[in-house]
Write a protein that holds these residues in place. Structure first.
Motif, PDB file in Angstrom:
ATOM      1  N   ALA A  35       0.813  -1.203   0.000  1.00  0.00           N
ATOM      2  CA  ALA A  35       0.000   0.000   0.000  1.00  0.00           C
ATOM      3  C   ALA A  35       0.857   1.268   0.000  1.00  0.00           C
ATOM      4  CB  ALA A  35      -0.910  -0.007   1.228  1.00  0.00           C
ATOM      5  N   ALA A  36       1.912   1.234   0.788  1.00  0.00           N
ATOM      6  CA  ALA A  36       2.699   2.458   0.951  1.00  0.00           C
ATOM      7  C   ALA A  36       3.719   2.591  -0.162  1.00  0.00           C
ATOM      8  CB  ALA A  36       3.384   2.434   2.307  1.00  0.00           C
ATOM      9  N   THR A  37       3.271   2.489  -1.391  1.00  0.00           N
ATOM     10  CA  THR A  37       4.184   2.502  -2.534  1.00  0.00           C
ATOM     11  C   THR A  37       4.857   3.861  -2.703  1.00  0.00           C
ATOM     12  OG1 THR A  37       2.557   1.044  -3.536  1.00  0.00           O
ATOM     13  CG2 THR A  37       4.353   1.774  -4.930  1.00  0.00           C
ATOM     14  N   MET A  38       4.161   4.918  -2.303  1.00  0.00           N
ATOM     15  CA  MET A  38       4.730   6.253  -2.509  1.00  0.00           C
ATOM     16  C   MET A  38       6.064   6.421  -1.769  1.00  0.00           C
ATOM     17  SD  MET A  38       2.128   8.441  -0.084  1.00  0.00           S
ATOM     18  CE  MET A  38       3.142   9.884   0.014  1.00  0.00           C
ATOM     19  N   PHE A  39       6.183   5.766  -0.624  1.00  0.00           N
ATOM     20  CA  PHE A  39       7.454   5.859   0.109  1.00  0.00           C
ATOM     21  C   PHE A  39       8.524   4.990  -0.535  1.00  0.00           C
ATOM     22  CE2 PHE A  39       3.942   6.179   3.226  1.00  0.00           C
ATOM     23  CZ  PHE A  39       4.006   7.549   3.414  1.00  0.00           C
ATOM     24  N   LEU A  40       8.091   3.863  -1.099  1.00  0.00           N
ATOM     25  CA  LEU A  40       9.040   2.981  -1.789  1.00  0.00           C
ATOM     26  C   LEU A  40       9.694   3.714  -2.950  1.00  0.00           C
ATOM     27  CD1 LEU A  40       7.371  -0.514  -2.237  1.00  0.00           C
ATOM     28  CD2 LEU A  40       9.326   0.082  -0.842  1.00  0.00           C
ATOM     29  N   ILE A  41       8.862   4.417  -3.699  1.00  0.00           N
ATOM     30  CA  ILE A  41       9.382   5.092  -4.896  1.00  0.00           C
ATOM     31  C   ILE A  41      10.411   6.145  -4.500  1.00  0.00           C
ATOM     32  CG2 ILE A  41       8.745   6.590  -6.810  1.00  0.00           C
ATOM     33  CD1 ILE A  41       6.034   5.081  -6.812  1.00  0.00           C
ATOM     34  N   SER A  42      10.034   6.948  -3.528  1.00  0.00           N
ATOM     35  CA  SER A  42      10.977   7.995  -3.145  1.00  0.00           C
ATOM     36  C   SER A  42      12.219   7.411  -2.483  1.00  0.00           C
ATOM     37  CB  SER A  42      10.301   9.011  -2.224  1.00  0.00           C
ATOM     38  OG  SER A  42       9.687   8.336  -1.153  1.00  0.00           O
ATOM     39  N   ALA A  43      12.035   6.342  -1.722  1.00  0.00           N
ATOM     40  CA  ALA A  43      13.203   5.723  -1.068  1.00  0.00           C
ATOM     41  C   ALA A  43      14.120   5.103  -2.104  1.00  0.00           C
ATOM     42  CB  ALA A  43      12.742   4.650  -0.086  1.00  0.00           C
ATOM     43  N   THR A  44      13.544   4.460  -3.100  1.00  0.00           N
ATOM     44  CA  THR A  44      14.358   3.850  -4.153  1.00  0.00           C
ATOM     45  C   THR A  44      15.108   4.922  -4.927  1.00  0.00           C
ATOM     46  OG1 THR A  44      12.701   2.131  -4.341  1.00  0.00           O
ATOM     47  CG2 THR A  44      14.272   2.307  -6.136  1.00  0.00           C
ATOM     48  N   ALA A  46      16.091   7.713  -3.902  1.00  0.00           N
ATOM     49  CA  ALA A  46      17.183   8.248  -3.079  1.00  0.00           C
ATOM     50  C   ALA A  46      18.298   7.226  -2.897  1.00  0.00           C
ATOM     51  CB  ALA A  46      16.632   8.661  -1.717  1.00  0.00           C
ATOM     52  N   SER A  47      17.924   5.954  -2.906  1.00  0.00           N
ATOM     53  CA  SER A  47      18.911   4.918  -2.575  1.00  0.00           C
ATOM     54  C   SER A  47      19.645   4.401  -3.795  1.00  0.00           C
ATOM     55  CB  SER A  47      18.221   3.733  -1.898  1.00  0.00           C
ATOM     56  OG  SER A  47      17.496   4.166  -0.790  1.00  0.00           O
TER      57      SER A  47
ATOM     58  N   SER B  96      -5.706   0.615  -1.093  1.00  0.00           N
ATOM     59  CA  SER B  96      -4.617   0.570  -0.117  1.00  0.00           C
ATOM     60  C   SER B  96      -5.123   0.240   1.279  1.00  0.00           C
ATOM     61  CB  SER B  96      -3.873   1.900  -0.093  1.00  0.00           C
ATOM     62  OG  SER B  96      -4.686   2.917   0.447  1.00  0.00           O
ATOM     63  N   PHE B 192      -2.323   7.850   2.586  1.00  0.00           N
ATOM     64  CA  PHE B 192      -1.168   7.740   1.696  1.00  0.00           C
ATOM     65  C   PHE B 192      -1.411   8.675   0.511  1.00  0.00           C
ATOM     66  CE2 PHE B 192      -0.232   3.201   3.284  1.00  0.00           C
ATOM     67  CZ  PHE B 192       0.488   3.723   4.342  1.00  0.00           C
ATOM     68  N   GLU B 222       4.001  -1.843   7.402  1.00  0.00           N
ATOM     69  CA  GLU B 222       4.298  -0.595   6.702  1.00  0.00           C
ATOM     70  C   GLU B 222       5.264   0.269   7.505  1.00  0.00           C
ATOM     71  OE1 GLU B 222       0.015  -0.045   4.402  1.00  0.00           O
ATOM     72  OE2 GLU B 222       0.266   0.701   6.446  1.00  0.00           O
ATOM     73  N   LEU B 236      -1.176  -1.640  -4.643  1.00  0.00           N
ATOM     74  CA  LEU B 236      -2.556  -2.132  -4.538  1.00  0.00           C
ATOM     75  C   LEU B 236      -3.528  -1.286  -5.369  1.00  0.00           C
ATOM     76  CD1 LEU B 236      -2.664  -3.004  -0.744  1.00  0.00           C
ATOM     77  CD2 LEU B 236      -3.032  -4.603  -2.613  1.00  0.00           C
ATOM     78  N   ILE B 249      17.013  -0.188   0.617  1.00  0.00           N
ATOM     79  CA  ILE B 249      16.236   1.068   0.672  1.00  0.00           C
ATOM     80  C   ILE B 249      15.562   1.277   2.019  1.00  0.00           C
ATOM     81  CG2 ILE B 249      15.776   0.949  -1.810  1.00  0.00           C
ATOM     82  CD1 ILE B 249      12.898   0.145  -1.024  1.00  0.00           C
ATOM     83  N   ASN B 252      16.008   4.679   3.865  1.00  0.00           N
ATOM     84  CA  ASN B 252      15.344   5.800   3.185  1.00  0.00           C
ATOM     85  C   ASN B 252      13.821   5.671   3.270  1.00  0.00           C
ATOM     86  OD1 ASN B 252      17.470   7.371   2.390  1.00  0.00           O
ATOM     87  ND2 ASN B 252      17.890   6.101   0.610  1.00  0.00           N
ATOM     88  N   TYR B 253      13.335   4.459   3.160  1.00  0.00           N
ATOM     89  CA  TYR B 253      11.887   4.241   3.258  1.00  0.00           C
ATOM     90  C   TYR B 253      11.361   4.724   4.611  1.00  0.00           C
ATOM     91  CZ  TYR B 253       7.491   1.721   3.883  1.00  0.00           C
ATOM     92  OH  TYR B 253       6.178   1.417   4.149  1.00  0.00           O
ATOM     93  N   GLU B 256      11.324   8.467   4.899  1.00  0.00           N
ATOM     94  CA  GLU B 256      10.206   9.068   4.164  1.00  0.00           C
ATOM     95  C   GLU B 256       8.886   8.831   4.900  1.00  0.00           C
ATOM     96  OE1 GLU B 256      10.153  10.786   1.250  1.00  0.00           O
ATOM     97  OE2 GLU B 256      12.336  10.823   1.221  1.00  0.00           O
TER      98      GLU B 256
END
Lengths: 621, 298
Positions: A35-44, A46-47, B96, B192, B222, B236, B249, B252-253, B256
């Motif tokens: 669900a929390a894909t938005m954080f994955l994208i930004s973390a990726t 950055a990483s 989600s 989200f 999460e 999702l 990651i 960083n995750y 964020e």
């Protein structure tokens, strides 16, 4: 760069394994609904840069680890500049010690034996090495590698003690190469201490090709260092037993002992010789004239020694104590019964007469191959056979006679046929009476055609052969046959092989008007008598052997020295021994008394036998 | 499917335990009937509110004559008015919200909270309505205070399923505009979305004088992001998928993620939004009790 385990170099592609595993892992993901894909994208985002760098570094580290592991297991050897940079210390030194009797020669300037001096020099050289490598001792008697912590106490070891054996230098080097190949010895040097006796080195032997092949096949370069103990030898007299016979003189039983005397410098005309017979010593002044001579002494064994005994011939101490004595044993006196089997009555008659020359061993009857089964096989010591192979029963009896120590002399049959023990008789070859086959090469030092006791050659070259049959060795033991004498065209006249404890001889021609002048007797009689003498071993409980070449049968039990010398072993030391019911005279190998060196002077590497492999550098100290 | 099975989000034991508490509005409400909540207008309750100067046209019955006797000035005596409450239960039903582990999905948790609150509001005579939304409004039931209305709310909750993308900020803006009277708006979502847009919608809601309470629902996975092997994360709400090594990651995750939570919390405080962060493995009864007690104290 070379590797001790070159096969593992093929494992180098394994270094790519971490990369492969990484890629496979990336393919072997599991899917997770998220669900929390938005954080994955930004973390990726950055990483990515840092992570990629980190992943690459990890992969490089893992790949290098694999490379180092493979390199470590394959054991590289660095040479040249790389090797110099990495250090020049040795991993292993294989110390090869020539323990032949000639190494006991005491050189005047050394005041010690060559062997002792060599051991001392080797220990000194080892002491000068900065980092002590692994030392492995291989001596010429046992040829069994033995690892030593240091060489300081090496001289006290039994495995480098004096021996009366000959040394087989090619076999010694072969054992060292075997050890280096099996144990991956790393940077290796072979230190060989020897007095360069030609009889021990056998420079013409084909074994050198094999040894050099072994050294060349080693994965690592090996340096050979030869410690040549070939200084000037002092005056020396060597004695060895030439022959022992039971004879009868004036109706009394005697023991005739023929001794070969070899002198390095004929500086005297009489030599004091001590003769010991059954423990009783007698000194005799023997007139000597030549550098090499045969001296025969007929001894009375007396009543106590009539049924067998032992003796010893000694000369005074000189430059080499190991060759100053020789030993003999003898058995009871008696006739040596033999059997003559012949298709041709003419040939059979000649052979019977030759066997009965001393009046004691005349065969009872002349048999043919068909009637051979009736011969007294149990008591016979030798058989002379002219003809084709007999029936199975007679064939078994002859085989048993030979394997138990008897002798078999074969003459050509009337037609081409199979002979004994893998021998094949070929077609007959005839020569014109005006140009008969002549014998030009034979062994005059040993065997059936050796010189007589008085040192005279048998008139072999006078033989006139009009007819002969080619002899071909077949079967798995074909290589066991060797040539004793041959005609001018190289065709063998007389060949020989060992079968069990006995010997088999074969002659390409036979006595008879149509065949040869063997019937004149000048060659046939001594040859036949020597066949009987070889066969006599079957009946006797005595053994006349060469040191290092004879081992008592396991069932004979422990051996005891009859001359009361303690701590002696028939495998290494000359002497007379009782091993169970057997008496054995063990003498050093006569050839070690012949002071002939194949590397004159200090020796040079380019005189090494055979072709030194490029990877095995030879250095002479 | 029986009613019991459809309404497994209702726990009667919990309802009876929570019945002693009441859902209070933190702000004065404009109700149509008398209730337990303070009204935005002065009314005729017994509770004194304030004095103000007399203005022509004022009802002289509310002049405080005692004050006039002491000061010779007319002061009007005003009293608090008690009214009922309009409450919108806004439930995010985007896909989600369907994420969850062993303790259940965020949607299930939100539905349980909403149903319980609906029950308590109906019990105290307040009007309760329901708004199910994702990218668009999926289901809307206007607030009513009749006891029969509660059944419609339950039926609607039972029929809702998480699906589709989320446009929570737009939906909250939309709700803020559509609800004309002051109301208590309780939002259940994982939020989200871009925090700036969310906070704008919060501000809009507050600008329209609504009492806004938000339940920020999160799953432990999460927040912890405890994965070790490469994983393909499938979004999702969209067809988007990302293959990555979580170990790489993770830091960083979490940065964020926590920054997002902090922004929302700080913004909520700034706009006087009752912000509640709730993990789905928490006891919902305790969560609700804390929520109700806090509001009763204010």
């Amino acid at each position: 760069m070379t590797f001790l385990q070159p096969g593992l170099v093929y494992a180098l592609p394994l270094a790519a394994l971490p990369v492969l595993i990484h890629l496979l892992n990336r393919l072997r993901y599991r899917t997770v609904p998220w669900a929390a894909t938005m954080f994955l994208i930004s973390a990726t985002r950055a990483s990515t840069r840092r992570a990629r760098l980190r992943q690459i570094l990890i992969l490089i580290a893992r790949t290098l680890a694999f490379l180092f592991l493979i390199a470590a297991v394959s054991r590289p050897l660095a040479g040249g500049w790389l090797g110099m940079a990495a250090g020049s210390s040795l991993d292993t030194v294989l110390v090869l010690v020539d323990r032949s009797a000639s190494m006991e020669t005491t050189e005047a300037r050394l005041r010690t034996s060559r062997r002792s001096r060599a051991l001392s020099l080797i220990a000194q050289a080892a002491g000068l090495m900065g980092r002590s490598p692994r030392f492995v001792l291989i001596d010429s008697v046992g040829r069994t590698p033995r690892e030593l912590a240091s060489l300081d106490g090496m001289a006290a070891l039994a495995s480098v003690a004096p021996s009366d054996t000959a040394a087989d230098i090619p076999a010694l080097l072969s054992a060292a190469a075997d050890y280096a190949a099996r144990n991956r010895t790393g940077r290796t040097e072979i230190w060989l201490a020897s007095d360069l006796q030609a009889s021990n080195w056998r420079p013409a032997s084909r074994d050198w090709a094999r040894v050099n092949g072994q050294l060349g096949a080693l994965p690592q370069p090996v340096s050979l260092r030869l410690l040549a103990m070939d200084g000037e030898a002092p005056p020396n007299v060597a004695v060895s037993i030439k022959d022992i016979r039971r004879t009868t003189a004036g109706g009394k039983s005697r023991v005739a002992v023929s001794v070969r005397i070899l002198r390095s410098s004929p500086d005297t005309d009489r030599l004091p010789v001590t003769v010991t017979l059954n423990g009783i010593r007698t000194q005799v002044a023997v007139p000597v004239s030549n550098q090499e001579m045969i001296w025969t002494r007929v001894l009375d064994p007396g009543l106590d020694g009539a049924d067998g005994g032992w003796g010893k011939i000694e000369v005074p101490a000189d430059g080499n104590a190991q060759d100053n004595a020789c030993y003999f044993v003898y058995g009871p006196a008696g006739a040596l019964p033999s059997v003559v089997v012949a298709e041709s009555r003419e040939t059979g008659r000649f052979l019977r007469l030759a066997a009965a020359a001393d009046g004691e061993a005349a065969p009872r009857d002349l048999l043919t191959p068909a009637t051979a089964g009736t011969a007294p096989w149990d008591t016979a010591v030798a058989v002379q056979w002219q003809g084709e192979l007999p029936s199975a029963s007679a064939s078994g009896a002859v085989t048993q006679l030979v394997t138990s120590g008897g002798a078999l002399m074969c003459y050509p049959p009337d037609r081409a046929a199979a002979g004994w023990f893998g021998l094949q008789w070929g077609d007959a070859e005839a020569a014109a009476p005006s140009a008969p086959f002549r014998v030009t090469t034979w062994d005059e030092n040993d065997g059936l055609l050796a010189k007589t006791d008085s040192g005279e050659n048998l008139p072999v070259e006078a033989l006139s052969v009009l007819r002969r049959r080619r002899m071909t060795a077949t079967g798995p033991d074909a290589a066991a046959w060797h040539t004793v004498a041959s005609f001018a065209d190289g065709t063998p006249l007389l060949i020989e092989r060992r079968v069990g404890a006995g010997r088999v001889f074969a002659c390409a021609t036979r006595p008879g008007e149509d065949w040869s002048t063997l019937g004149d007797g000048l060659v046939l009689v001594p040859m036949t008598q020597r066949v009987l003498a070889y066969g006599a071993r079957r009946r006797s409980d005595t053994v006349q052997a060469e040191c290092g070449e004879w081992q008592p049968a396991a069932q004979a039990g422990p051996c005891v020295a009859l001359d009361d010398a303690a701590g002696r072993d028939p495998a290494r030391n000359a002497g007379v021994y009782r091993c169970g019911a057997w008496r054995a005279a063990v003498n050093r190998v006569p050839s070690v008394s012949v002071c002939e060196r194949f590397l004159p002077g200090a020796g040079r590497p380019d005189r090494w036998p055979g072709q030194i492999p490029a990877r095995a550098a030879a250095v002479v100290w | 499917m029986s009613h019991d099975a459809k309404r497994d989000f209702l726990d009667t034991a919990a309802l009876s335990r929570l019945a002693a508490l009441q859902v209070s509005a933190r702000l004065p409400m404009l109700g149509s009937v008398t209730g337990i909540h303070r009204s935005a207008t002065r009314g005729s309750s017994v509770e004194f509110a304030e004095y103000r100067k007399y203005a022509p046209g004022d009802d002289i019955r509310h002049v405080d004559w005692r004050v006039y006797g002491r000061t010779d000035r007319f002061y009007m005596k005003e009293f608090e008015a008690d009214t009922n409450l309009r409450c919108y239960l806004a439930l995010d039903v985007s896909a989600s919200m369907g994420f969850g582990g062993a303790s259940g999905t965020k949607f299930e948790y939100a539905r349980r909270l909403a149903a319980t609150l609906a029950h308590l509001l109906a019990l105290q005579g307040d009007a309760v309505g329901l708004l199910g939304f994702a990218e668009r409004t999926v289901r809307e039931i206007p607030p009513r205070h009749s006891p029969a209305h509660l059944r419609h709310v339950y039926d609607a909750l039972a029929e809702l399923k998480p699906a589709g993308a989320s446009a929570i900020a737009d939906r909250l803006h939309d709700l803020a505009e559509r609800v004309r009277h002051r109301a208590l708006v309780i939002v259940f979502s994982d939020f989200f979305a871009e925090p700036d847009a969310l906070l704008d919608s919060f501000q809009h809601m507050r600008f329209r004088k609504h009492d806004l309470a938000v339940f920020h629902l999160l799953d432990r996975q999460e927040a912890a992001f405890a994965f070790d092997r490469p994983i393909r994360f499938a979004d999702l709400e969209t067809p988007f998928a990302l293959i990555t090594d979580p170990a790489v990651i993770r830091d960083n995750y979490l940065n964020e993620f926590n920054r997002h939570l902090e922004t929302l919390q700080r913004g909520s405080r700034e706009f006087q939004v009752d912000y509640r962060r709730v993990f789905t493995d928490a006891d919902y009864e305790k969560v609700l009790a804390a929520f109700l007690l806090d509001r009763m104290r204010k």
